[in-house]
Design a protein around this motif. Structure first.
Motif, mmCIF file in Angstrom:
data_model
loop_
_atom_site.group_PDB
_atom_site.id
_atom_site.type_symbol
_atom_site.label_atom_id
_atom_site.label_comp_id
_atom_site.label_asym_id
_atom_site.label_seq_id
_atom_site.Cartn_x
_atom_site.Cartn_y
_atom_site.Cartn_z
ATOM 1 N N ARG A 53 3.709 10.347 -9.630
ATOM 2 C CA ARG A 53 2.950 10.653 -10.858
ATOM 3 C C ARG A 53 2.138 12.067 -10.959
ATOM 4 O O ARG A 53 2.198 12.794 -11.573
ATOM 5 C CB ARG A 53 1.953 9.474 -11.361
ATOM 6 N N LEU A 54 1.420 12.291 -9.552
ATOM 7 C CA LEU A 54 0.629 13.392 -9.700
ATOM 8 C C LEU A 54 1.473 14.626 -9.465
ATOM 9 O O LEU A 54 1.077 15.805 -10.045
ATOM 10 C CB LEU A 54 -0.511 13.208 -8.597
ATOM 11 N N PHE A 55 2.448 14.515 -8.468
ATOM 12 C CA PHE A 55 3.104 15.793 -8.432
ATOM 13 C C PHE A 55 4.716 15.964 -8.777
ATOM 14 O O PHE A 55 5.277 16.956 -8.827
ATOM 15 C CB PHE A 55 3.384 15.997 -6.926
ATOM 16 N N GLY A 56 5.072 14.769 -9.650
ATOM 17 C CA GLY A 56 6.238 14.855 -10.324
ATOM 18 C C GLY A 56 7.378 15.007 -9.563
ATOM 19 O O GLY A 56 8.521 15.586 -9.627
ATOM 20 N N ALA A 108 0.738 -1.226 -0.055
ATOM 21 C CA ALA A 108 0.037 0.002 -0.117
ATOM 22 C C ALA A 108 0.849 1.112 -0.196
ATOM 23 O O ALA A 108 0.698 2.152 -0.595
ATOM 24 C CB ALA A 108 -0.897 0.142 1.115
ATOM 25 N N GLY A 109 2.073 1.355 0.694
ATOM 26 C CA GLY A 109 2.802 2.356 0.610
ATOM 27 C C GLY A 109 3.419 2.731 -0.755
ATOM 28 O O GLY A 109 3.669 3.727 -0.991
ATOM 29 N N GLY A 110 3.863 1.657 -1.143
ATOM 30 C CA GLY A 110 4.611 1.596 -2.571
ATOM 31 C C GLY A 110 3.763 2.143 -3.530
ATOM 32 O O GLY A 110 3.812 3.080 -4.426
ATOM 33 N N ILE A 111 2.462 1.789 -3.718
ATOM 34 C CA ILE A 111 1.368 2.167 -4.516
ATOM 35 C C ILE A 111 0.896 3.499 -4.242
ATOM 36 O O ILE A 111 0.987 4.255 -5.343
ATOM 37 C CB ILE A 111 0.059 1.249 -4.584
ATOM 38 N N LEU A 112 0.859 4.145 -2.903
ATOM 39 C CA LEU A 112 0.586 5.286 -2.669
ATOM 40 C C LEU A 112 1.639 6.080 -3.274
ATOM 41 O O LEU A 112 1.693 7.377 -3.765
ATOM 42 C CB LEU A 112 0.364 5.530 -1.186
ATOM 43 N N GLY A 113 3.067 5.744 -2.866
ATOM 44 C CA GLY A 113 4.129 6.702 -3.229
ATOM 45 C C GLY A 113 4.320 6.571 -4.735
ATOM 46 O O GLY A 113 4.567 7.828 -5.278
#
Length: 123
Positions: A83-86, A73-78
């Protein structure tokens, strides 16, 4: 030539009813001693864990799933944060570390080493 059934000139003793009775008595005595020893052993030894190996295996899978789920879950969230904030690779690194910590905390909670998050002191 010598007779193969003859035992070096010894006379073979044929079993009689006295031998059968003696053997029966010895077998009964042995059976009684074995029963007594097993009963003594059963009451003197402490009982082993009531859980079986299959439940231990189930607990091992549960604990490993708790840890792997936190890290995943931490890896996916990271990855999503990157991707969102570059902010590649910092979001992934920070969230993986947070996921590792969350996985360890969930692991300790599931093992009963730490109080659960919903523990209420007012009880």
């Amino acid at each position: 030539m010598a007779d193969p059934h003859e035992r070096n000139g010894e006379n073979e003793r044929k079993p009689g009813s006295a031998d059968d009775a003696d053997l029966s008595a010895r077998l009964k005595s042995l059976d009684a001693r074995i029963s007594q020893a097993s009963a003594h052993r059963a009451e003197s030894e402490p009982r082993a864990r009531p859980t079986s190996d299959s439940s231990a295996l189930g607990q091992a899978f549960r604990l490993s799933a708790e840890f792997v789920a936190g890290v995943a879950a931490g890896g996916i969230l990271g990855w999503i944060v990157d991707r969102l904030f570059g902010t590649s690779p910092w979001g992934l690194i920070v969230c993986l570390i947070l996921g590792f910590c969350a996985g360890m905390l969930n692991l300790m909670r599931a093992a009963g080493m730490v109080k659960s998050a919903r523990y209420d002191d007012k009880r």
